[in-house]
Design a protein around this motif. Structure first.
Motif, mmCIF file in Angstrom:
data_model
loop_
_atom_site.group_PDB
_atom_site.id
_atom_site.type_symbol
_atom_site.label_atom_id
_atom_site.label_comp_id
_atom_site.label_asym_id
_atom_site.label_seq_id
_atom_site.Cartn_x
_atom_site.Cartn_y
_atom_site.Cartn_z
ATOM 1 N N LEU A 69 0.790 -1.231 0.000
ATOM 2 C CA LEU A 69 0.000 0.000 0.000
ATOM 3 C C LEU A 69 0.827 1.290 0.000
ATOM 4 C CD1 LEU A 69 -2.972 -0.822 2.395
ATOM 5 C CD2 LEU A 69 -2.996 -0.694 -0.103
ATOM 6 N N PRO A 70 1.887 1.385 0.816
ATOM 7 C CA PRO A 70 2.588 2.673 0.888
ATOM 8 C C PRO A 70 3.177 3.150 -0.439
ATOM 9 C CG PRO A 70 3.160 1.310 2.772
ATOM 10 C CD PRO A 70 2.409 0.439 1.823
ATOM 11 N N THR A 71 3.451 2.246 -1.364
ATOM 12 C CA THR A 71 4.039 2.668 -2.636
ATOM 13 C C THR A 71 3.058 2.527 -3.795
ATOM 14 O OG1 THR A 71 4.981 0.455 -2.990
ATOM 15 C CG2 THR A 71 6.382 2.091 -1.893
ATOM 16 N N SER A 72 1.770 2.371 -3.477
ATOM 17 C CA SER A 72 0.788 2.180 -4.547
ATOM 18 C C SER A 72 0.689 3.391 -5.464
ATOM 19 C CB SER A 72 -0.593 1.866 -3.947
ATOM 20 O OG SER A 72 -1.029 2.936 -3.120
ATOM 21 N N GLN A 73 0.994 4.594 -4.943
ATOM 22 C CA GLN A 73 0.904 5.797 -5.772
ATOM 23 C C GLN A 73 2.040 5.887 -6.793
ATOM 24 O OE1 GLN A 73 2.037 5.749 -2.740
ATOM 25 N NE2 GLN A 73 3.794 7.103 -2.536
ATOM 26 N N LEU A 74 3.014 4.997 -6.683
ATOM 27 C CA LEU A 74 4.130 4.998 -7.641
ATOM 28 C C LEU A 74 3.834 4.145 -8.870
ATOM 29 C CD1 LEU A 74 7.089 4.659 -5.095
ATOM 30 C CD2 LEU A 74 6.182 6.746 -6.140
ATOM 31 N N ILE A 75 2.646 3.556 -8.915
ATOM 32 C CA ILE A 75 2.239 2.725 -10.047
ATOM 33 C C ILE A 75 1.256 3.540 -10.880
ATOM 34 C CG2 ILE A 75 1.123 0.568 -10.716
ATOM 35 C CD1 ILE A 75 1.973 -0.554 -7.996
ATOM 36 N N THR A 76 1.558 3.735 -12.156
ATOM 37 C CA THR A 76 0.803 4.700 -12.952
ATOM 38 C C THR A 76 0.152 4.076 -14.182
ATOM 39 O OG1 THR A 76 2.780 5.286 -14.215
ATOM 40 C CG2 THR A 76 2.300 6.588 -12.248
ATOM 41 N N VAL A 77 -1.003 4.655 -14.558
ATOM 42 C CA VAL A 77 -1.675 4.353 -15.816
ATOM 43 C C VAL A 77 -1.498 5.553 -16.739
ATOM 44 C CG1 VAL A 77 -3.908 3.938 -16.941
ATOM 45 C CG2 VAL A 77 -3.371 2.810 -14.758
ATOM 46 N N THR A 78 -1.075 5.298 -17.973
ATOM 47 C CA THR A 78 -0.811 6.375 -18.936
ATOM 48 C C THR A 78 -1.753 6.236 -20.124
ATOM 49 O OG1 THR A 78 1.524 6.408 -18.326
ATOM 50 C CG2 THR A 78 0.934 7.438 -20.419
ATOM 51 N N VAL A 79 -2.374 7.339 -20.516
ATOM 52 C CA VAL A 79 -3.187 7.372 -21.740
ATOM 53 C C VAL A 79 -2.396 8.108 -22.809
ATOM 54 C CG1 VAL A 79 -5.355 8.106 -22.788
ATOM 55 C CG2 VAL A 79 -5.319 7.336 -20.400
ATOM 56 N N HIS A 80 -2.178 7.448 -23.951
ATOM 57 C CA HIS A 80 -1.335 7.995 -25.011
ATOM 58 C C HIS A 80 -2.163 8.735 -26.060
ATOM 59 C CE1 HIS A 80 2.311 6.141 -23.567
ATOM 60 N NE2 HIS A 80 1.719 4.955 -23.516
ATOM 61 N N PRO A 81 -1.518 9.596 -26.819
ATOM 62 C CA PRO A 81 -2.229 10.332 -27.879
ATOM 63 C C PRO A 81 -2.844 9.452 -28.960
ATOM 64 C CG PRO A 81 -0.176 11.442 -27.341
ATOM 65 C CD PRO A 81 -0.153 10.137 -26.621
ATOM 66 N N ASP A 82 -2.444 8.191 -29.061
ATOM 67 C CA ASP A 82 -3.071 7.292 -30.034
ATOM 68 C C ASP A 82 -4.314 6.615 -29.470
ATOM 69 O OD1 ASP A 82 -2.013 5.488 -28.253
ATOM 70 O OD2 ASP A 82 -0.844 4.366 -29.739
ATOM 71 N N GLY A 83 -4.710 6.997 -28.256
ATOM 72 C CA GLY A 83 -5.925 6.454 -27.666
ATOM 73 C C GLY A 83 -5.734 5.170 -26.896
ATOM 74 N N THR A 84 -4.511 4.682 -26.807
ATOM 75 C CA THR A 84 -4.250 3.475 -26.038
ATOM 76 C C THR A 84 -3.875 3.841 -24.601
ATOM 77 O OG1 THR A 84 -1.907 3.428 -26.629
ATOM 78 C CG2 THR A 84 -3.444 2.244 -28.081
ATOM 79 N N ALA A 85 -4.026 2.885 -23.718
ATOM 80 C CA ALA A 85 -3.598 3.045 -22.334
ATOM 81 C C ALA A 85 -2.443 2.090 -22.077
ATOM 82 C CB ALA A 85 -4.742 2.753 -21.375
ATOM 83 N N ALA A 86 -1.500 2.513 -21.265
ATOM 84 C CA ALA A 86 -0.323 1.693 -20.972
ATOM 85 C C ALA A 86 -0.141 1.570 -19.471
ATOM 86 C CB ALA A 86 0.922 2.306 -21.605
ATOM 87 N N PHE A 87 0.375 0.411 -19.076
ATOM 88 C CA PHE A 87 0.594 0.162 -17.658
ATOM 89 C C PHE A 87 1.788 -0.766 -17.506
ATOM 90 C CE2 PHE A 87 -0.244 -2.361 -13.763
ATOM 91 C CZ PHE A 87 -0.223 -1.324 -12.849
ATOM 92 N N GLU A 88 2.730 -0.375 -16.679
ATOM 93 C CA GLU A 88 3.866 -1.234 -16.351
ATOM 94 C C GLU A 88 3.526 -1.990 -15.074
ATOM 95 O OE1 GLU A 88 7.632 0.723 -16.006
ATOM 96 O OE2 GLU A 88 8.102 0.405 -18.120
ATOM 97 N N LEU A 89 3.266 -3.278 -15.214
ATOM 98 C CA LEU A 89 2.865 -4.103 -14.076
ATOM 99 C C LEU A 89 4.094 -4.457 -13.247
ATOM 100 C CD1 LEU A 89 0.594 -5.759 -12.685
ATOM 101 C CD2 LEU A 89 1.175 -7.641 -14.242
ATOM 102 N N PRO A 90 4.104 -4.112 -11.963
ATOM 103 C CA PRO A 90 5.269 -4.424 -11.129
ATOM 104 C C PRO A 90 5.211 -5.845 -10.566
ATOM 105 C CG PRO A 90 3.702 -3.172 -9.856
ATOM 106 C CD PRO A 90 3.106 -3.292 -11.231
ATOM 107 N N ARG A 91 4.845 -6.773 -11.382
ATOM 108 C CA ARG A 91 4.813 -8.190 -11.042
ATOM 109 C C ARG A 91 5.354 -8.957 -12.241
ATOM 110 N NH1 ARG A 91 3.414 -5.659 -7.206
ATOM 111 N NH2 ARG A 91 1.898 -6.197 -5.583
ATOM 112 N N ALA A 92 5.603 -10.248 -12.070
ATOM 113 C CA ALA A 92 6.161 -11.072 -13.144
ATOM 114 C C ALA A 92 5.077 -11.950 -13.739
ATOM 115 C CB ALA A 92 7.299 -11.937 -12.617
ATOM 116 N N GLU A 93 4.949 -11.884 -15.061
ATOM 117 C CA GLU A 93 4.067 -12.801 -15.776
ATOM 118 C C GLU A 93 4.860 -14.079 -16.026
ATOM 119 O OE1 GLU A 93 1.457 -14.682 -16.983
ATOM 120 O OE2 GLU A 93 0.558 -12.794 -17.656
#
Length: 778
Positions: A69-93
């Motif tokens: 929880l304390p670092t949850s604000q460091l995880i971000t969702v980005t909306v790009h000018p091409d209309g897509t959304a991007a997210f860097e998941l801080p976990r391993a697939e």
């Protein structure tokens, strides 16, 4: 942002979140970047029956989620000018499908098609601390709310930008598929609004609670969906570590010692090996002798040609029975007297042998170590710790090491450890060149991570049909948690020479995961660990398969003692309605109680963990004609002919992915019960590669298999990655006991059968590369 927790209802209700009081940040950037902040959570409230076990009040997932929880604000969702959304998941697939489920969560809150959400894996980010650990089936539980809130805040910012652009009231706007519409028919796409919604400086915003959807409003979540990377996987386009194009990174393998954890003292024929075709470099590293060549086949030739003076290993001359005898010496006595006055006592004693946690993808990593920097690419579930360990291994500051997390082909706890990344970095430094290091299949069971050998003793007392006490003493070879809890400090602490810190972590994890969810009077489950000489790890479901199998076998024994049907007995004593629900479901679908031929039987078992519950019913055939059937390049033994597994995890994100997890969990559990183990003899393990290690094969899986995902409910998902393993293991064991009339004592049940393979050599440590593959096809 505040986080509220629903009070547990006798262990039935998961912790949830309210839709009030969330806030987050719009970050300074050229396009819209938002983050959720859950750092101001309130403590959990609990209202549970008297004398609950620790997991009923606060379990491992609570601990992992609260730590993030304390670092949850460091995880971000980005909306790009091409209309897509991007997210860097801080976990391993690593095959569990979390990139798909994460994309679904973002798509739901953003009102975007899933196809327009790009989920990648974050590199090592030390500032995330405990928020970058993948384990304990915790990914969706801990990231669900932060990701939803960040996506909802992004949509809120887009709506505010659209209100200005379209000259409309924000309350009148509608968002759908990445387009915002006003009542007059005018529209704006997310791409058009992305830069307009961006902030020139970071600011805190409050989320309109109406924008965070209730479960009843979900249109994406809860609907079956194929994995977003499925097409790339089946067409070979998916890139794993060994597929990456890193300039100059040539294949590298390690010649390993003949006994467990031996070490190289000297290379006796280095010049001869360097003269072999394709071989470019040979060097000693702490775990063996690294060979770099143009191809992996040439690496194997080099490894086989090496003559090395080896130092002794950690268990020279030891075998299964000597290690087991050492375990027996460490066992704590049972506290309840064996024959209390006026009561009946049920005693049981079980043994669980070493098992390999090797995944389909062997340990593999690319490393490029330079004079002042290093970069590593690998499947890693604890990348912050990997960064620290690589830095230490090559003598660099941690901030000079970049660790890239690559999708892994399985893990089963293996990739919590960074052995492959550290080894690749050491080889790269020794050669002064980039390397593409891969373990040989023979290396995995012989020198890799194992599920530790363990014993589990259970004593229960009964009076007038009631269970008064249920006591379980689980004694295990040390389970290594030296990967830490996601950040470097705990990893260093668990490596202290005394081993006490690792033991402390083990005891804590045991206490926060193990639960006998029955009204059995005084319930006492205790762990003792000893013997630090082995390479072990948190193999899938950690303690639960062994502990759960032993406990459920005793539950069957208790039912027999009081003359009750195993299903009826469980339903009478279970505390949780959720557990009763999955149990009733498998009994109904599986036809519990139907007549089977002599030598065949049904088995049924439950497991409660990860904010949910699972149950399994199987039918097993133990008739001689089945047990003694001949299988090419495999082993026979009892055959599970039918299986039904039901799982209830509360809110379901992707039912199709959950079904896949149930299938994999069952395959694991069945193998643990029947076939999969490694044999220690003269200080080394006999198994080498998959043709020696009898994990579940196609000829062993039941032709009749039914996975059941219970209806989605609640506001919070539970964990699924490991949930089906323990109940499946236990159900198969219970079925075997009923079919044969004899409760098995040692697992897997075929461990003491004659070795079903020709043992490969230890010097050289790997077999020659095959040249006749087509001769072995069916």
């Amino acid at each position: 942002m505040t986080l509220s927790h629903d009070a547990p209802n006798a262990g039935n209700a998961p912790r949830g979140v309210s839709r009030r009081g969330f806030f987050g940040y719009v970050l300074a950037a050229g396009t819209l970047v938002v983050a959720a902040d859950l750092g101001q959570s309130s403590p959990a409230a609990a209202s549970v029956p008297s004398l609950p076990q620790p997991p009923e009040l606060y379990d491992l997932n609570d601990a992992l989620t609260d730590a993030a929880l304390p670092t949850s604000q460091l995880i971000t969702v980005t909306v790009h000018p091409d209309g897509t959304a991007a997210f860097e998941l801080p976990r391993a697939e690593v095959g569990q499908g979390i990139t798909t489920s994460t994309a679904m969560i973002i798509a739901e809150e953003l009102d975007l098609p899933v196809e327009k959400v790009r989920v990648s894996l974050a590199p090592a980010r030390p500032e995330l601390l405990f928020n970058q650990l993948t384990g304990g089936s915790n990914t969706t539980i801990s990231t669900f709310t932060p990701i939803r809130v960040a996506a909802a805040i992004a949509k809120q910012q887009l709506l505010e930008a659209a209100a200005l652009l379209l000259g409309s009231n924000i309350a009148l706007l509608q968002s759908k598929a990445g387009v915002i519409s006003a009542p007059d028919g005018s529209t704006a796409t997310y791409g058009e609004l992305a830069t307009k919604a961006a902030a020139s400086e970071t600011k805190q915003v409050t989320l309109d609670p109406s924008l965070l959807k209730a479960a009843s409003e979900f249109k994406v979540l809860g609907k079956p969906r194929n994995r977003v990377d499925a097409y790339d996987i089946v067409t070979g386009r998916k890139q794993f570590a060994m597929d990456l194009d890193v300039p100059g990174a040539l294949p590298t393998m390690v010649c390993r010692p003949p006994t467990l954890n031996g070490h190289p003292k000297a290379i006796l024929n280095k010049a001869d090996v360097l003269a072999l075709p394709g071989v470019t470099d040979v060097a000693m590293i702490p775990t063996g002798v690294a060979v770099r060549a143009e191809t992996f086949g040439q690496c194997i030739d080099g490894v086989r040609a090496l003559r090395v003076d080896w130092g002794p290993g950690s268990v020279e001359g030891q075998d299964d029975e000597s290690v087991l005898a050492n375990l027996r010496k460490a066992e704590l006595p049972l506290a309840v007297p064996k024959v209390p006055l006026l009561t009946k006592t049920v005693d049981a004693d079980f043994e669980f042998m070493f098992r390999s946690s090797a995944a389909l993808e062997p340990y593999a990593a690319i490393a490029d170590v330079r004079a002042g920097s290093a970069e590593v690419w690998a499947g890693l579930k604890s990348p912050i710790v990997a960064q620290s360990e690589v830095a230490q291994a090559v003598g660099l500051p941690q901030d000079k090491v970049k660790v890239n997390v690559i999708t892994g082909g399985g893990s089963f706890g293996h990739k919590l450890f960074n052995d492959h990344a550290v080894e690749a970095a050491r080889a790269s430094k020794a050669f002064g060149k980039p390397v593409r290091l891969m373990w040989h299949r023979a290396d995995e069971p012989r020198q890799g991570r194992l599920h530790p050998m363990a014993t589990s003793r259970v004593r229960a007392t009964i009076l007038a049909g009631n269970v008064l006490t249920f006591e379980q003493r689980h004694t295990s070879v040390e389970t290594s948690f030296r990967h830490g809890l996601g950040e470097a400090l705990t990893a260093v602490a668990t490596k202290l020479p005394t081993g006490l810190a690792n033991l402390g972590v083990a005891e804590t994890i045991f206490a926060l995961t193990q639960e006998a969810p029955y009204n059995f009077g005084v319930v006492d489950q205790l762990l003792t660990e000893t013997d630090q000489r082995f390479n072990t790890g948190s193999m899938r479901n950690i303690y639960s398969p062994d502990v759960g199998c032993a406990a459920e076998l005793v539950v069957d024994m208790l039912a027999k003692t009081v003359g009750k049907d195993p299903l009826d007995f469980r339903l009478e004593f279970l505390k949780s309605d959720v557990v009763k629900g999955v149990l009733r479901k498998v009994a109904e679908v599986g036809g519990w109680g139907r007549q089977l031929p002599a030598g065949c039987a049904q088995g049924i078992a439950i497991h409660k963990e990860y904010k949910g519950a699972s149950a399994c019913l199987v039918e097993i055939d133990c008739r001689p004609e089945t047990v003694n059937r001949k299988i090419r390049d495999g082993v026979g033994g009892p055959r599970v002919t039918k299986a039904v597994v039901a799982i209830d995890i509360g809110l379901v994100v992707n039912p199709r992915g959950l079904e896949a997890q149930v299938m994999g969990g069952f395959a694991d559990g069945m193998a643990l019960a029947l076939t999969s183990s490694v044999h220690l003899k003269d200080g080394h393990f006999l198994e080498a590669s998959w043709d020696n290690y009898f994990y579940t094969r196609q000829w062993n899986v039941p032709a009749d298999f039914t996975p059941i995902v219970m209806p989605s409910h609640g506001e919070q998902p539970g964990g699924a990655g490991e949930a089906a393993v323990a109940c499946s293991f236990a159900a198969v064991a219970c079925a075997y006991a009923r079919a044969t009339g004899k409760v098995p004592k040692r697992f897997p049940i075929n461990h003491d059968a004659p070795i079903g393979f020709e043992v490969k050599t230890f010097v050289p440590p790997v077999p020659a590369s095959p040249t006749d593959g087509l001769d072995h096809t069916y």
